[in-house]
Motif scaffolding. Sequence first.
Motif, PDB file in Angstrom:
ATOM      1  N   ILE A  42       0.858  -1.184   0.000  1.00 34.64           N
ATOM      2  CA  ILE A  42       0.000   0.000   0.000  1.00 34.64           C
ATOM      3  C   ILE A  42       0.891   1.230   0.000  1.00 34.64           C
ATOM      4  CG2 ILE A  42      -1.751   1.308   1.259  1.00 34.64           C
ATOM      5  CD1 ILE A  42      -2.749  -1.287   2.460  1.00 34.64           C
ATOM      6  N   LYS A  43       0.706   2.088  -0.997  1.00 28.74           N
ATOM      7  CA  LYS A  43       1.536   3.287  -1.130  1.00 28.74           C
ATOM      8  C   LYS A  43       0.640   4.517  -1.205  1.00 28.74           C
ATOM      9  CE  LYS A  43       5.204   5.426  -3.915  1.00 28.74           C
ATOM     10  NZ  LYS A  43       6.124   5.560  -2.770  1.00 28.74           N
ATOM     11  N   PRO A  44       0.697   5.403  -0.213  1.00 28.27           N
ATOM     12  CA  PRO A  44      -0.137   6.610  -0.250  1.00 28.27           C
ATOM     13  C   PRO A  44       0.452   7.682  -1.164  1.00 28.27           C
ATOM     14  CG  PRO A  44       1.177   6.582   1.740  1.00 28.27           C
ATOM     15  CD  PRO A  44       1.454   5.280   1.046  1.00 28.27           C
ATOM     16  N   ILE A  45      -0.445   8.429  -1.803  1.00 26.39           N
ATOM     17  CA  ILE A  45      -0.075   9.623  -2.563  1.00 26.39           C
ATOM     18  C   ILE A  45      -0.880  10.765  -1.951  1.00 26.39           C
ATOM     19  CG2 ILE A  45       0.061  10.705  -4.840  1.00 26.39           C
ATOM     20  CD1 ILE A  45      -0.271   7.919  -6.075  1.00 26.39           C
ATOM     21  N   VAL A  46      -0.215  11.626  -1.217  1.00 28.76           N
ATOM     22  CA  VAL A  46      -0.901  12.661  -0.436  1.00 28.76           C
ATOM     23  C   VAL A  46      -0.718  14.016  -1.118  1.00 28.76           C
ATOM     24  CG1 VAL A  46      -1.145  13.749   1.822  1.00 28.76           C
ATOM     25  CG2 VAL A  46      -0.455  11.337   1.661  1.00 28.76           C
ATOM     26  N   VAL A  47      -1.795  14.541  -1.668  1.00 25.84           N
ATOM     27  CA  VAL A  47      -1.756  15.845  -2.332  1.00 25.84           C
ATOM     28  C   VAL A  47      -2.299  16.899  -1.374  1.00 25.84           C
ATOM     29  CG1 VAL A  47      -2.549  17.231  -4.281  1.00 25.84           C
ATOM     30  CG2 VAL A  47      -2.004  14.816  -4.617  1.00 25.84           C
ATOM     31  N   PHE A  48      -1.446  17.828  -0.984  1.00 26.79           N
ATOM     32  CA  PHE A  48      -1.849  18.882  -0.055  1.00 26.79           C
ATOM     33  C   PHE A  48      -1.873  20.225  -0.780  1.00 26.79           C
ATOM     34  CE2 PHE A  48      -1.512  22.003   3.287  1.00 26.79           C
ATOM     35  CZ  PHE A  48      -2.348  21.482   4.267  1.00 26.79           C
ATOM     36  N   TRP A  49      -2.975  20.961  -0.599  1.00 26.99           N
ATOM     37  CA  TRP A  49      -3.126  22.251  -1.286  1.00 26.99           C
ATOM     38  C   TRP A  49      -3.627  23.355  -0.356  1.00 26.99           C
ATOM     39  CZ3 TRP A  49      -8.078  23.989  -0.788  1.00 26.99           C
ATOM     40  CH2 TRP A  49      -9.063  23.026  -0.509  1.00 26.99           C
ATOM     41  N   GLY A  50      -3.987  23.042   0.880  1.00 22.00           N
ATOM     42  CA  GLY A  50      -4.649  24.000   1.770  1.00 22.00           C
ATOM     43  C   GLY A  50      -3.825  25.223   2.113  1.00 22.00           C
ATOM     44  N   ASP A  51      -2.483  25.085   2.108  1.00 25.29           N
ATOM     45  CA  ASP A  51      -1.645  26.232   2.450  1.00 25.29           C
ATOM     46  C   ASP A  51      -1.692  27.336   1.395  1.00 25.29           C
ATOM     47  OD1 ASP A  51      -0.374  24.229   0.843  1.00 25.29           O
ATOM     48  OD2 ASP A  51       1.523  25.287   1.076  1.00 25.29           O
ATOM     49  N   LEU A  52      -2.136  27.007   0.178  1.00 30.72           N
ATOM     50  CA  LEU A  52      -2.195  28.005  -0.890  1.00 30.72           C
ATOM     51  C   LEU A  52      -3.223  29.092  -0.597  1.00 30.72           C
ATOM     52  CD1 LEU A  52      -2.124  25.575  -3.959  1.00 30.72           C
ATOM     53  CD2 LEU A  52      -0.215  26.909  -3.052  1.00 30.72           C
ATOM     54  N   ASN A  53      -4.165  28.794   0.282  1.00 29.90           N
ATOM     55  CA  ASN A  53      -5.271  29.720   0.529  1.00 29.90           C
ATOM     56  C   ASN A  53      -5.107  30.546   1.800  1.00 29.90           C
ATOM     57  OD1 ASN A  53      -6.413  28.658  -1.756  1.00 29.90           O
ATOM     58  ND2 ASN A  53      -7.910  27.382  -0.692  1.00 29.90           N
ATOM     59  N   VAL A  54      -4.025  30.334   2.538  1.00 27.52           N
ATOM     60  CA  VAL A  54      -3.858  31.017   3.820  1.00 27.52           C
ATOM     61  C   VAL A  54      -3.786  32.529   3.638  1.00 27.52           C
ATOM     62  CG1 VAL A  54      -2.318  31.351   5.787  1.00 27.52           C
ATOM     63  CG2 VAL A  54      -2.770  29.042   4.934  1.00 27.52           C
ATOM     64  N   GLN A  55      -2.919  32.996   2.787  1.00 22.53           N
ATOM     65  CA  GLN A  55      -2.734  34.439   2.630  1.00 22.53           C
ATOM     66  C   GLN A  55      -3.959  35.130   2.036  1.00 22.53           C
ATOM     67  OE1 GLN A  55      -2.241  36.507  -0.293  1.00 22.53           O
ATOM     68  NE2 GLN A  55      -2.137  38.271   1.120  1.00 22.53           N
ATOM     69  N   PRO A  56      -4.547  34.602   0.947  1.00 20.18           N
ATOM     70  CA  PRO A  56      -5.740  35.271   0.406  1.00 20.18           C
ATOM     71  C   PRO A  56      -6.891  35.361   1.400  1.00 20.18           C
ATOM     72  CG  PRO A  56      -4.842  33.733  -1.199  1.00 20.18           C
ATOM     73  CD  PRO A  56      -4.120  33.483   0.083  1.00 20.18           C
ATOM     74  N   GLN A  57      -7.096  34.298   2.187  1.00 22.39           N
ATOM     75  CA  GLN A  57      -8.203  34.333   3.142  1.00 22.39           C
ATOM     76  C   GLN A  57      -7.894  35.221   4.338  1.00 22.39           C
ATOM     77  OE1 GLN A  57     -10.145  30.697   4.161  1.00 22.39           O
ATOM     78  NE2 GLN A  57     -10.331  30.021   2.051  1.00 22.39           N
ATOM     79  N   SER A  59      -6.252  37.996   4.121  1.00 24.24           N
ATOM     80  CA  SER A  59      -6.517  39.337   3.601  1.00 24.24           C
ATOM     81  C   SER A  59      -8.016  39.618   3.567  1.00 24.24           C
ATOM     82  CB  SER A  59      -5.927  39.468   2.197  1.00 24.24           C
ATOM     83  OG  SER A  59      -6.200  40.738   1.641  1.00 24.24           O
ATOM     84  N   LEU A  60      -8.804  38.598   3.172  1.00 31.99           N
ATOM     85  CA  LEU A  60     -10.253  38.760   3.156  1.00 31.99           C
ATOM     86  C   LEU A  60     -10.789  38.990   4.566  1.00 31.99           C
ATOM     87  CD1 LEU A  60     -13.073  38.599   1.830  1.00 31.99           C
ATOM     88  CD2 LEU A  60     -12.940  36.109   2.081  1.00 31.99           C
ATOM     89  N   ARG A  61     -10.311  38.204   5.510  1.00 33.20           N
ATOM     90  CA  ARG A  61     -10.772  38.357   6.893  1.00 33.20           C
ATOM     91  C   ARG A  61     -10.454  39.750   7.425  1.00 33.20           C
ATOM     92  NH1 ARG A  61      -9.601  34.288  11.989  1.00 33.20           N
ATOM     93  NH2 ARG A  61     -10.515  35.616  13.604  1.00 33.20           N
ATOM     94  N   GLY A  63     -10.202  42.486   5.756  1.00 31.45           N
ATOM     95  CA  GLY A  63     -11.126  43.444   5.152  1.00 31.45           C
ATOM     96  C   GLY A  63     -12.515  43.363   5.747  1.00 31.45           C
ATOM     97  N   LEU A  64     -12.986  42.140   6.017  1.00 32.85           N
ATOM     98  CA  LEU A  64     -14.315  41.975   6.615  1.00 32.85           C
ATOM     99  C   LEU A  64     -14.371  42.595   8.004  1.00 32.85           C
ATOM    100  CD1 LEU A  64     -15.087  38.270   5.607  1.00 32.85           C
ATOM    101  CD2 LEU A  64     -16.142  40.330   4.651  1.00 32.85           C
ATOM    102  N   GLU A  65     -13.361  42.317   8.806  1.00 30.52           N
ATOM    103  CA  GLU A  65     -13.362  42.806  10.177  1.00 30.52           C
ATOM    104  C   GLU A  65     -13.137  44.309  10.262  1.00 30.52           C
ATOM    105  OE1 GLU A  65     -10.412  40.320  11.956  1.00 30.52           O
ATOM    106  OE2 GLU A  65     -11.847  38.698  12.382  1.00 30.52           O
ATOM    107  N   ALA A  66     -12.633  44.898   9.171  1.00 25.38           N
ATOM    108  CA  ALA A  66     -12.449  46.344   9.144  1.00 25.38           C
ATOM    109  C   ALA A  66     -13.758  47.090   8.893  1.00 25.38           C
ATOM    110  CB  ALA A  66     -11.434  46.721   8.065  1.00 25.38           C
ATOM    111  N   SER A  67     -14.780  46.371   8.469  1.00 27.49           N
ATOM    112  CA  SER A  67     -16.078  47.005   8.232  1.00 27.49           C
ATOM    113  C   SER A  67     -16.688  47.473   9.545  1.00 27.49           C
ATOM    114  CB  SER A  67     -17.030  46.029   7.547  1.00 27.49           C
ATOM    115  OG  SER A  67     -18.346  46.541   7.534  1.00 27.49           O
ATOM    116  N   PRO A  68     -17.261  48.673   9.608  1.00 31.91           N
ATOM    117  CA  PRO A  68     -17.851  49.174  10.857  1.00 31.91           C
ATOM    118  C   PRO A  68     -19.053  48.361  11.311  1.00 31.91           C
ATOM    119  CG  PRO A  68     -18.336  50.642   9.027  1.00 31.91           C
ATOM    120  CD  PRO A  68     -17.320  49.674   8.525  1.00 31.91           C
ATOM    121  N   GLN A  69     -19.664  47.592  10.407  1.00 33.97           N
ATOM    122  CA  GLN A  69     -20.843  46.813  10.779  1.00 33.97           C
ATOM    123  C   GLN A  69     -20.527  45.351  11.097  1.00 33.97           C
ATOM    124  OE1 GLN A  69     -23.622  48.175  11.431  1.00 33.97           O
ATOM    125  NE2 GLN A  69     -23.143  50.208  10.592  1.00 33.97           N
ATOM    126  N   TRP A  70     -19.283  44.928  10.949  1.00 32.17           N
ATOM    127  CA  TRP A  70     -18.949  43.521  11.142  1.00 32.17           C
ATOM    128  C   TRP A  70     -19.322  43.033  12.540  1.00 32.17           C
ATOM    129  CZ3 TRP A  70     -18.066  39.278   8.616  1.00 32.17           C
ATOM    130  CH2 TRP A  70     -17.501  38.185   9.279  1.00 32.17           C
TER     131      TRP A  70
END
Length: 307
Positions: A42-57, A59-61, A63-70
């Motif tokens: 049994i040989k696993p092939i582990v494809v990891f991609w979650g770290d690609l989204n850390v910086q964009p999200q 930045s989004l967070r 911006g959201l928290e900077a809103s006066p109504q958040w």
Amino acid sequence: MATDYVLFVHGVKQRQPEEFNRTVQELLQNVQRSIGSNGRTIKPIVVFWGDLNVQPQASLRQGLEASPQWRNLWLADFRIKEVVEFAGDAALYLSRHVGAQVVQRFQQIALPILQGAQSGGGDRLHIVTHSLGSVILFDLLFATRWDDPSLDKDASTRQTRQTVTQLRNTLFGLGQEPGRGIHISSVHTLGSPIALFSLLSVTGDSTHDLTKDLRAMLQTLYHQRGKKALPWYNYLHPGDPIAYPLQGLMPRLMGNAQLYVHLRDVITEHRGLPITWGRLPLLWGGDAHSGYWKSNTVVKTLAEVLR
């Protein structure tokens, strides 16, 4: 010795590759204990991609928290930790830039191993995907949007399209030489939202439609397997709001291709826990959406297939 390759693709809320690698190893150790010795590797092939989204999200967070109504919104923490992470991961994958980076991960990690598999020597491939990972892998393997010749006009998109083509060529029943490549022997989707993403093609032809190439591969595999349907297990936790059944959608998703696959929706928990809005965030973050990797049902079923 023949090899069972197990391709793992994670879903949302995975940001640490080391943690996911440990999760996969623990799952396979439990599976191996259940199987014992069967003369196969049994040989696993582990494809990891979650770290690609850390910086964009992040930045989004910000911006959201900077809103006066958040701060006046209900369930702000739930929005950030659950809704934004799921919707954000999906949106980023569909974007050209991050989508191309995800394809590069498959090129770096999965492609060299699959190209080295013995397609005629008894090697087999088992697919295990979690959450949005199911959508990502099925998109790469079957979506018609990667067949668009206009992608060749730009160097970066041309490279991405070529990588997708190479990946498809490694699998029996797909690519430019469908009679070659490693055989897919089972599919396991954990907490999958594929049913929701089928809405992308509900009105007719769509670049996200999976039907054509998926049907062709399943039909080719069906005859190669001696007219035996490909086993596909779709695991669902009753409290997971992103897990949806697929059996009833088979005619709509695949047409007559349902003849070539034996798809079963599998409930992983039967505790009858009542769900209320107040408990939903707890379930999502704990047992419901991430608990598949430790599920005895998943271990037992995967072991039976690999045995």
